[in-house]
Design a protein around this motif. Structure first.
Motif, short mmCIF file in Angstrom:
data_model
loop_
_atom_site.label_atom_id
_atom_site.label_comp_id
_atom_site.label_asym_id
_atom_site.label_seq_id
_atom_site.Cartn_x
_atom_site.Cartn_y
_atom_site.Cartn_z
N TYR A 13 0.83 -1.21 0.00
CA TYR A 13 0.00 0.00 0.00
C TYR A 13 0.87 1.26 0.00
N GLY A 14 1.82 1.32 0.92
CA GLY A 14 2.73 2.47 0.97
C GLY A 14 3.64 2.55 -0.24
N LEU A 15 4.04 1.37 -0.76
CA LEU A 15 4.92 1.33 -1.92
C LEU A 15 4.24 1.95 -3.15
N VAL A 16 2.93 1.72 -3.29
CA VAL A 16 2.20 2.29 -4.42
C VAL A 16 2.24 3.82 -4.37
N PHE A 17 2.02 4.37 -3.19
CA PHE A 17 2.06 5.84 -3.07
C PHE A 17 3.47 6.38 -3.25
N PHE A 18 4.45 5.64 -2.76
CA PHE A 18 5.84 6.05 -2.99
C PHE A 18 6.15 6.05 -4.48
N TYR A 178 -5.92 9.45 -20.28
CA TYR A 178 -5.23 8.93 -19.10
C TYR A 178 -5.38 9.86 -17.90
N PHE A 179 -5.42 11.17 -18.16
CA PHE A 179 -5.68 12.12 -17.07
C PHE A 179 -7.10 11.92 -16.54
N ILE A 180 -8.06 11.67 -17.44
CA ILE A 180 -9.43 11.40 -17.00
C ILE A 180 -9.47 10.15 -16.13
N ALA A 181 -8.77 9.09 -16.56
CA ALA A 181 -8.72 7.84 -15.79
C ALA A 181 -8.04 8.06 -14.44
N THR A 182 -7.03 8.91 -14.39
CA THR A 182 -6.37 9.23 -13.12
C THR A 182 -7.36 9.92 -12.18
N GLY A 183 -8.16 10.83 -12.75
CA GLY A 183 -9.18 11.50 -11.94
C GLY A 183 -10.18 10.52 -11.35
N PHE A 184 -10.60 9.52 -12.15
CA PHE A 184 -11.52 8.50 -11.66
C PHE A 184 -10.87 7.69 -10.54
N GLY A 185 -9.58 7.36 -10.71
CA GLY A 185 -8.87 6.60 -9.68
C GLY A 185 -8.78 7.37 -8.38
N LEU A 214 -4.53 1.93 -9.54
CA LEU A 214 -5.14 2.50 -10.74
C LEU A 214 -4.62 3.92 -10.98
N VAL A 215 -4.52 4.70 -9.91
CA VAL A 215 -3.96 6.05 -10.04
C VAL A 215 -2.52 5.99 -10.55
N VAL A 217 -0.94 3.61 -12.35
CA VAL A 217 -0.81 3.16 -13.74
C VAL A 217 -1.26 4.24 -14.71
N THR A 218 -2.43 4.84 -14.45
CA THR A 218 -2.95 5.85 -15.36
C THR A 218 -2.10 7.12 -15.33
N LEU A 219 -1.59 7.47 -14.14
CA LEU A 219 -0.72 8.64 -14.06
C LEU A 219 0.58 8.41 -14.81
N TYR A 220 1.11 7.21 -14.71
CA TYR A 220 2.34 6.87 -15.45
C TYR A 220 2.10 7.02 -16.95
N LYS A 221 0.95 6.53 -17.42
CA LYS A 221 0.62 6.66 -18.84
C LYS A 221 0.44 8.12 -19.23
N ALA A 222 -0.23 8.89 -18.37
CA ALA A 222 -0.50 10.29 -18.69
C ALA A 222 0.79 11.11 -18.74
N LEU A 223 1.71 10.84 -17.80
CA LEU A 223 2.92 11.67 -17.71
C LEU A 223 3.99 11.29 -18.72
N LYS A 224 3.76 10.23 -19.50
CA LYS A 224 4.72 9.90 -20.56
C LYS A 224 4.77 11.02 -21.60
N ILE A 225 3.74 11.86 -21.64
CA ILE A 225 3.73 12.97 -22.60
C ILE A 225 4.89 13.91 -22.34
N PHE A 226 5.35 14.01 -21.07
CA PHE A 226 6.47 14.89 -20.77
C PHE A 226 7.78 14.36 -21.36
N ASP A 227 7.93 13.04 -21.39
CA ASP A 227 9.10 12.46 -22.05
C ASP A 227 9.04 12.70 -23.56
N ILE A 228 7.82 12.58 -24.10
CA ILE A 228 7.67 12.85 -25.54
C ILE A 228 8.00 14.30 -25.85
N GLU A 229 7.54 15.21 -24.98
CA GLU A 229 7.84 16.64 -25.17
C GLU A 229 9.35 16.89 -25.10
#
Length: 467
Positions: A13-18, A178-185, A214-215, A217-229
């Motif tokens: 549980y703590g590892l996920v938030f870390f 992915y940001f929408i999915a993060t919001g749902f999570g 869920l937060v 995984v979706t956040l990881y997918k959403a923030l990949k845009i910064f690597d693309i940028e």
């Protein structure tokens, strides 16, 4: 066996938030154009602080019976403080999110956040009536903390990031989903962590962990845009460096060619003048040919002078220049062309720039020429100059054919022109950009097809002076 299961649940549980904090921290935001990049530090703060909270809760759960009685009160206080601070990070993230999303969502969200914080503060003041009472009501205060701060912050943060993702989807950015999915999570986690107590069922921590996953995984997918940028910015920087070297070589070559070609052009023009004078009588055919030759030589001379102007970028002999005088001088030089246009000028008499008047006149002449060419044989052109403590802003606007997005990106590119062959050299706006840069300013184009073009030029205060 139960202790082993509890240990692993809370550990993971703590590892996920870390991991949520790490996903944010190890992204590259330097080159990002996304407004959410300025808010993600608060989400990382929540991830790390909540991971610490859950891991320390694991210690308390496992060893609470072994703690001396005199430390029980301190431990309860620390648990409450940790819980409050971890959710405070998520509340800050929600507040920052509602600053970047459009109205009326932003005002409504910030109002709700303010009400939640005020309500929680009043609740804490109500319960703080003495050591003995507070010690007996720790569980109740923790419940209010989870409902107000936990559920409130997670729900608002989820709504905010979902609205932001929806905006991205509206702008045809696929990663918005992915940001929408993060919001749902986040919303799901807020319900599980804020409204459903751990004592409700032994599976509650498991479902909280799944929601946090869920937060993650979706956040990881959403923030990949910064690597693309970042990759796109690196490629663009490399391309600009290559083009800069290429243009530097072209500039040296062009300067040499332009310098060498001026002498034969002058000789050719002189020969045409002598030939015209020696003609025994006016001969229309010969005069027409001579005039055509003269026009060709004039055009070659203009191109060579523009190349020399572009190559010679040094700014020497600077002095105080009144922009109103620059506009007057440019109007006089273009009076024969401006007669068919409606020119509106609003100039602040205090607008002063330290530089070269001839260069600034050349800048304005090029912009007016472009505005006239875009407006056809008639049309309206506006010049507006504003001066204040921050500097001088010059706006030149036409209502002509405008430029599409691809043309706008290449507007100041050397030798790029949309004008017919023989009408433009592709040097005018490149020279304008160079003049502005040499005067420590910046130039911005705003244009749309069949709407017109606005050119904004700003010279900062360090280039401005007062009498």
């Amino acid at each position: 066996m139960a202790t082993f299961i509890t240990f692993n649940i809370y550990l993971f549980y703590g590892l996920v938030f870390f991991a949520i904090g790490c996903v944010v921290v190890f992204r590259h935001f330097k080159y990002s154009q996304l407004s959410i990049s300025s808010t993600l530090w608060a989400l990382a703060l929540f991830g790390f602080s909540h991971a610490f909270h859950e891991w320390s809760e694991l210690y308390v759960i496992l060893f609470q019976d072994d703690l001396p009685a005199q430390y029980q009160y301190i431990v309860q206080w620390l648990r409450l403080i940790k819980l409050s601070l971890s959710f405070a990070g998520l509340m800050i993230f929600a507040w920052l999110l509602f600053r970047i999303i459009p109205k009326p969502y932003s005002k409504f969200g910030q109002l709700l956040i303010g009400l939640i914080v005020i309500t929680y503060t009043l609740v804490m003041l109500f319960f703080y009536q003495g050591t003995s009472i507070l010690a007996d009501t720790f569980s109740e205060v923790a419940s209010y903390t989870r409902v107000l701060l936990g559920f409130g912050s997670a729900t608002l943060a989820g709504i905010g990031i979902a609205i932001y993702g929806y905006q991205l989807r509206q702008d045809n950015h696929e990663y918005g989903q992915y940001f929408i999915a993060t919001g749902f999570g986040l919303f799901l986690y807020g319900v599980l962590a804020g409204l459903i107590p751990t004592s409700f069922h032994s599976s509650v921590p498991i479902f909280r962990t799944i929601a946090a996953g869920l937060v993650l995984v979706t956040l990881y997918k959403a923030l990949k845009i910064f690597d693309i940028e970042k990759e796109a910015a690196t490629e663009a920087k490399l391309k600009r460096a290559i083009e800069a070297d290429k243009y530097k070589a072209i500039g040296h070559l062009a300067m040499g060619v332009a310098h060498e070609i001026n002498n034969p052009l002058a000789s050719s023009m002189l020969a045409l003048d002598l030939l015209e004078r020696k003609m025994p009588q006016p001969q229309s055919d010969l005069s027409d040919y001579i005039q055509r030759a003269r026009l060709g030589i004039d055009r070659a001379s203009i191109i060579s002078k523009e190349l020399l102007t572009y190559a010679r970028s040094d700014l020497t002999d600077t002095r105080k220049v009144f922009i109103c005088d620059v506009i007057t001088g440019a109007k006089q030089l273009l009076s024969h062309k401006l007669s068919g246009y409606s020119l509106s000028v609003h100039c602040d008499s205090k607008a002063v720039v330290i530089g070269q008047k001839v260069k600034l006149e050349e800048l304005l002449i090029n912009l007016l020429n472009n505005a006239m060419d875009a407006s056809g044989h008639s049309g309206s052109i506006d010049i507006r100059v504003v001066a204040d403590e921050s500097g001088v802003v010059i706006e030149v606007r036409d209502y002509g054919e405008g430029m599409d997005e691809s043309t706008l990106k290449r507007a100041t590119e050397l030798f790029y022109s949309t004008k017919p062959i023989g009408k433009g050299t592709g040097l005018g706006l490149a020279i304008c950009e160079q003049i502005v840069n040499n005067h420590h300013g910046w130039m911005k184009f705003m244009s749309a097809k069949d709407v017109g073009t606005r050119v904004l030029i700003e010279f900062p205060s360090r280039s401005n002076t007062n009498d």
